[in-house]
Structure formats: structure tokens, C-alpha cells
Design a protein around this motif. Structure first.
Motif, PDB file in Angstrom:
ATOM      1  N   PHE A 113    -107.489 -11.496 -44.709  1.00 56.72           N
ATOM      2  CA  PHE A 113    -106.872 -12.531 -43.888  1.00 56.72           C
ATOM      3  C   PHE A 113    -105.390 -12.625 -44.216  1.00 56.72           C
ATOM      4  N   LYS A 114    -104.564 -12.678 -43.179  1.00 56.69           N
ATOM      5  CA  LYS A 114    -103.121 -12.813 -43.354  1.00 56.69           C
ATOM      6  C   LYS A 114    -102.751 -14.284 -43.449  1.00 56.69           C
ATOM      7  N   GLU A 115    -101.581 -14.529 -44.010  1.00 55.79           N
ATOM      8  CA  GLU A 115    -101.122 -15.899 -44.217  1.00 55.79           C
ATOM      9  C   GLU A 115    -101.027 -16.673 -42.905  1.00 55.79           C
ATOM     10  N   GLN A 116    -100.678 -15.977 -41.823  1.00 52.19           N
ATOM     11  CA  GLN A 116    -100.487 -16.651 -40.541  1.00 52.19           C
ATOM     12  C   GLN A 116    -101.757 -16.733 -39.697  1.00 52.19           C
ATOM     13  N   LYS A 201     -88.165 -20.425 -51.614  1.00 52.43           N
ATOM     14  CA  LYS A 201     -88.847 -19.497 -50.688  1.00 52.43           C
ATOM     15  C   LYS A 201     -90.128 -20.145 -50.158  1.00 52.43           C
ATOM     16  N   TYR A 202     -89.940 -21.171 -49.347  1.00 51.05           N
ATOM     17  CA  TYR A 202     -91.045 -22.018 -48.904  1.00 51.05           C
ATOM     18  C   TYR A 202     -91.969 -21.300 -47.918  1.00 51.05           C
ATOM     19  N   GLY A 203     -93.206 -21.819 -47.801  1.00 49.16           N
ATOM     20  CA  GLY A 203     -94.129 -21.263 -46.830  1.00 49.16           C
ATOM     21  C   GLY A 203     -95.546 -21.163 -47.364  1.00 49.16           C
ATOM     22  N   ILE A 204     -96.374 -20.442 -46.622  1.00 49.51           N
ATOM     23  CA  ILE A 204     -97.782 -20.253 -46.968  1.00 49.51           C
ATOM     24  C   ILE A 204     -97.962 -18.902 -47.667  1.00 49.51           C
ATOM     25  N   TYR A 205     -98.641 -18.923 -48.801  1.00 49.25           N
ATOM     26  CA  TYR A 205     -98.863 -17.712 -49.595  1.00 49.25           C
ATOM     27  C   TYR A 205    -100.337 -17.548 -49.935  1.00 49.25           C
ATOM     28  N   HIS A 206    -100.736 -16.311 -50.156  1.00 49.56           N
ATOM     29  CA  HIS A 206    -102.026 -16.000 -50.746  1.00 49.56           C
ATOM     30  C   HIS A 206    -101.767 -15.428 -52.133  1.00 49.56           C
ATOM     31  N   ALA A 207    -102.483 -15.931 -53.130  1.00 46.13           N
ATOM     32  CA  ALA A 207    -102.241 -15.476 -54.503  1.00 46.13           C
ATOM     33  C   ALA A 207    -103.558 -15.389 -55.261  1.00 46.13           C
ATOM     34  N   SER A 208    -103.906 -14.182 -55.671  1.00 46.98           N
ATOM     35  CA  SER A 208    -105.068 -13.942 -56.525  1.00 46.98           C
ATOM     36  C   SER A 208    -104.782 -12.645 -57.267  1.00 46.98           C
ATOM     37  N   SER A 255     -99.074 -10.167 -48.347  1.00 46.54           N
ATOM     38  CA  SER A 255     -97.829  -9.663 -47.766  1.00 46.54           C
ATOM     39  C   SER A 255     -96.668 -10.643 -47.925  1.00 46.54           C
ATOM     40  N   LYS A 256     -96.906 -11.939 -47.775  1.00 52.02           N
ATOM     41  CA  LYS A 256     -95.823 -12.929 -47.893  1.00 52.02           C
ATOM     42  C   LYS A 256     -95.291 -12.967 -49.324  1.00 52.02           C
ATOM     43  N   LEU A 257     -96.184 -12.856 -50.280  1.00 49.99           N
ATOM     44  CA  LEU A 257     -95.788 -12.852 -51.686  1.00 49.99           C
ATOM     45  C   LEU A 257     -94.850 -11.675 -51.963  1.00 49.99           C
ATOM     46  N   ILE A 258     -95.247 -10.511 -51.469  1.00 48.57           N
ATOM     47  CA  ILE A 258     -94.473  -9.287 -51.685  1.00 48.57           C
ATOM     48  C   ILE A 258     -93.138  -9.360 -50.939  1.00 48.57           C
ATOM     49  N   ASP A 259     -93.183  -9.774 -49.671  1.00 51.43           N
ATOM     50  CA  ASP A 259     -91.964  -9.849 -48.847  1.00 51.43           C
ATOM     51  C   ASP A 259     -90.948 -10.836 -49.420  1.00 51.43           C
ATOM     52  N   PHE A 262     -91.784 -12.091 -54.872  1.00 56.81           N
ATOM     53  CA  PHE A 262     -92.555 -12.543 -56.026  1.00 56.81           C
ATOM     54  C   PHE A 262     -93.407 -11.392 -56.560  1.00 56.81           C
ATOM     55  N   ARG A 263     -93.635 -11.408 -57.842  1.00 58.65           N
ATOM     56  CA  ARG A 263     -94.455 -10.383 -58.469  1.00 58.65           C
ATOM     57  C   ARG A 263     -95.931 -10.678 -58.217  1.00 58.65           C
ATOM     58  N   THR A 264     -96.686  -9.689 -57.770  1.00 56.41           N
ATOM     59  CA  THR A 264     -98.122  -9.892 -57.562  1.00 56.41           C
ATOM     60  C   THR A 264     -98.819  -9.998 -58.920  1.00 56.41           C
ATOM     61  N   LEU A 265     -99.993 -10.596 -58.922  1.00 55.23           N
ATOM     62  CA  LEU A 265    -100.725 -10.778 -60.165  1.00 55.23           C
ATOM     63  C   LEU A 265    -101.372  -9.458 -60.594  1.00 55.23           C
ATOM     64  N   PRO A 266    -101.646  -9.300 -61.888  1.00 55.39           N
ATOM     65  CA  PRO A 266    -102.278  -8.063 -62.374  1.00 55.39           C
ATOM     66  C   PRO A 266    -103.657  -7.837 -61.736  1.00 55.39           C
ATOM     67  N   LYS A 267    -104.187  -6.649 -61.898  1.00 59.33           N
ATOM     68  CA  LYS A 267    -105.503  -6.322 -61.347  1.00 59.33           C
ATOM     69  C   LYS A 267    -106.578  -7.218 -61.971  1.00 59.33           C
ATOM     70  N   TRP A 268    -107.621  -7.494 -61.183  1.00 61.99           N
ATOM     71  CA  TRP A 268    -108.653  -8.433 -61.634  1.00 61.99           C
ATOM     72  C   TRP A 268    -109.402  -7.938 -62.869  1.00 61.99           C
ATOM     73  N   GLN A 269    -109.556  -6.633 -62.999  1.00 62.39           N
ATOM     74  CA  GLN A 269    -110.239  -6.107 -64.182  1.00 62.39           C
ATOM     75  C   GLN A 269    -109.432  -6.392 -65.447  1.00 62.39           C
ATOM     76  N   ASP A 270    -108.107  -6.250 -65.331  1.00 64.29           N
ATOM     77  CA  ASP A 270    -107.220  -6.532 -66.462  1.00 64.29           C
ATOM     78  C   ASP A 270    -107.242  -8.023 -66.795  1.00 64.29           C
ATOM     79  N   ALA A 271    -107.345  -8.850 -65.760  1.00 63.86           N
ATOM     80  CA  ALA A 271    -107.404 -10.301 -65.962  1.00 63.86           C
ATOM     81  C   ALA A 271    -108.662 -10.690 -66.739  1.00 63.86           C
ATOM     82  N   ILE A 272    -109.788 -10.056 -66.409  1.00 68.17           N
ATOM     83  CA  ILE A 272    -111.034 -10.327 -67.138  1.00 68.17           C
ATOM     84  C   ILE A 272    -110.871  -9.965 -68.607  1.00 68.17           C
ATOM     85  N   LYS A 273    -110.266  -8.814 -68.876  1.00 68.35           N
ATOM     86  CA  LYS A 273    -110.064  -8.349 -70.261  1.00 68.35           C
ATOM     87  C   LYS A 273    -109.286  -9.397 -71.070  1.00 68.35           C
TER      88      LYS A 273
END
Length: 284
Positions: A113-116, A201-208, A255-259, A262-273
């Protein structure tokens, strides 16, 4: 910069305050005992006295199944509470981050799903979070709406803690395997939110955390990293009914985070570790 963080007793609020303090920012965390966000008068008094430059609103009613029956409580916290905070933020000209959810979407299809994309919640919890998004957009100009999914943190209950607890007594588990999304480690997300609130940098973002998985993949990775021998049986959503319908597709585009740089979050496997390491340190 004076930052107010609601929901400090929850998983995300706890880490946001922790990171803000580590960065030598003036951060105040409040829980429901200190501030009842459903009480407009109390909210106005508190905000007018503190006069924060920014509010990171992490507090929410998140009992997804219970929300289907306990609708008044869910609405009051998620909708009216957000309305009260947004209006108070406007009065003191504070920036505002509202934490939303993948549950605002209907979970149809398999594309992220996209932010918009237009939200279409299929449960009451998701409906209240979407209504709150609309209120934030109506009331404020300087806002961030950050949608997150499958949250885990040190300060609260979550899927990883549940799996580790079950692994102590179970050698076999049935896990839903047809719901897809991305885990979100509050330690990683809180860093992003602190970066975000210091920007314009206001607006709607997806972050995980980066990458997609289903709950079976998630559980298997937990058990592999924690060296638990547990056999997992894949079951469908229909075979594991819950009071609230879960979206099968919770994949979200970043896409909004990248555009926005902002730095994207690390991979989920690394987050679990790193999360398992944090859990083990806390036990010691």
C-alpha cells in the motif's frame, strides 16, 4: 526543543523518550496516569502549561479484538484523544507526529500500500485510527502521520515475547501463514521519529523494518535465532478465527520515507537479532 511524548508506558513511547534523552533533547513522557487524553480540559491545561515545540502521539487503544465490543473506549482514546491533542498542539503551534497503523487498509491484493492510497479499514480499531488521521489533517498544517505494523519493543507484550513464552512449554505451534506485512522494532522506529520531528518534511509516511514476511516466517526466524526447537504448522486466517478481522496484506511502501531523505529501518531479521540481545541483557 521541548518534546512531549504520549504513551510513555507503551512499547514505542518508552523508546522514543529514551532516544530523545540520549540525544540531549528536552523530552517529557506521559502515560494515562499523568494525562487523560480523553479529557479536553485536562489536555488543554497540560499543553498550555508545558508549551511543547512538538508532540509525538504514541498513546492508543490497541486491543484489536477487544475494540470490536468495547467501542466507546476505543473511540474515546483513539479519536477524541487525538482530537484533543491536535487542537492543543495547534494552540501552542507545536509540530505533531501521529502514530497510525496498517489496519487503516483493507488488506486486499498483494502489492504494498502506498502512502496516498485511500484507507478502507475492515475492523473497528482500524476505523478509529483512520478517523484520527483525518482529524490530524483537518486540524494541523505541521503534522506527520506515520503508519506502522507488527510492533515489538522491550516495554510491553508482543509477538516475539509470546513466541518465546510458548516455546518454553510447547514443541509444536499453529501459526497463521497467509497474512503478510513487516515487523517494526520500536528501538529503530524511535530514532526515525526523533529525526522526523526535528525536520519540516511533513506528510504521511509508512515506517517499519525492511522486508516482508508472514507470521510463520516471523516465528521461524525468532526460533532459529533463539535456538528453540519448535515445529510450526501453517494455518489459514479462516482456520484461526479472531474477533476482529486481520488484513491479509499489510505490506506498505516506504517511497515517501526514501523520497524525503530519511533513512529506512534495518531489515526485520536484523531487528529480531538485536531485540533478542536486548531481552537477554534485561534478564541478566
Amino acid at each position: 526543543m521541548q518534546i512531549l511524548v504520549t504513551g510513555v508506558t507503551g512499547q514505542l513511547g518508552h523508546d522514543v523518550v529514551r532516544h530523545g534523552v540520549e540525544r540531549n533533547l528536552n523530552v517529557t513522557g506521559v502515560g494515562s496516569n499523568e494525562l487523560d487524553i480523553t479529557n479536553e480540559k485536562k489536555v488543554n491545561e497540560y499543553i498550555n502549561q508545558l508549551k511543547p515545540d512538538a508532540i509525538i502521539h504514541c498513546a492508543a487503544y490497541t486491543a484489536v479484538d477487544k475494540a470490536e465490543d468495547d467501542r466507546d473506549a476505543c473511540w474515546n482514546v483513539n479519536v477524541e484523544g487525538t482530537r484533543n491533542l491536535a487542537k492543543a498542539a495547534k494552540n501552542v503551534d507545536a509540530k505533531f507526529i501521529y502514530i497510525s497503523t496498517d489496519y487503516v487498509f483493507d488488506g486486499e491484493g498483494s502489492s504494498p500500500f502506498k502512502e496516498q492510497d485511500t484507507p478502507n479499514p475492515i475492523g473497528y480499531y482500524g476505523l478509529t485510527k483512520y478517523k484520527a488521521e483525518e482529524i490530524v489533517k483537518q486540524e494541523l498544517d505541521r503534522f506527520f502521520i506515520v503508519r506502522i505494523s507488527w510492533v515489538f519493543g522491550i516495554n510491553g507484550n508482543n509477538f516475539i515475547k509470546t513466541m518465546l513464552r510458548l516455546a518454553e512449554t510447547k514443541s509444536e505451534l499453529n501459526i497463521v501463514g497467509d497474512q503478510y506485512g513487516s515487523p517494526t522494532y520500536t528501538f529503530d522506529l524511535s530514532k526515525l521519529l526523533i529525526d522526523m520531528i526535528q525536520s519540516d518534511k511533513y506528510g504521511i509516511y509508512h515506517a517499519s523494518n525492511e522486508g516482508f514476511c508472514n507470521w510463520v516466517d516471523f516465528a521461524k526466524e525468532i526460533f532459529i535465532q533463539n535456538q528453540n526447537e519448535v515445529e510450526i504448522n501453517l494455518v489459514t486466517t479462516e482456520e484461526y478465527p479472531t474477533r476482529a478481522v486481520r488484513p491479509k496484506n499489510s505490506r506498505m511502501s516506504k517511497s515517501k520515507l526514501i523520497d524525503s531523505g530519511f533513512r529506512t529501518l534495518p531489515k526485520w531479521q536484523d531487528a529480531i537479532k538485536r531485540y533478542l540481545e536486548e531481552l537477554n541483557q534485561e534478564v541478566k
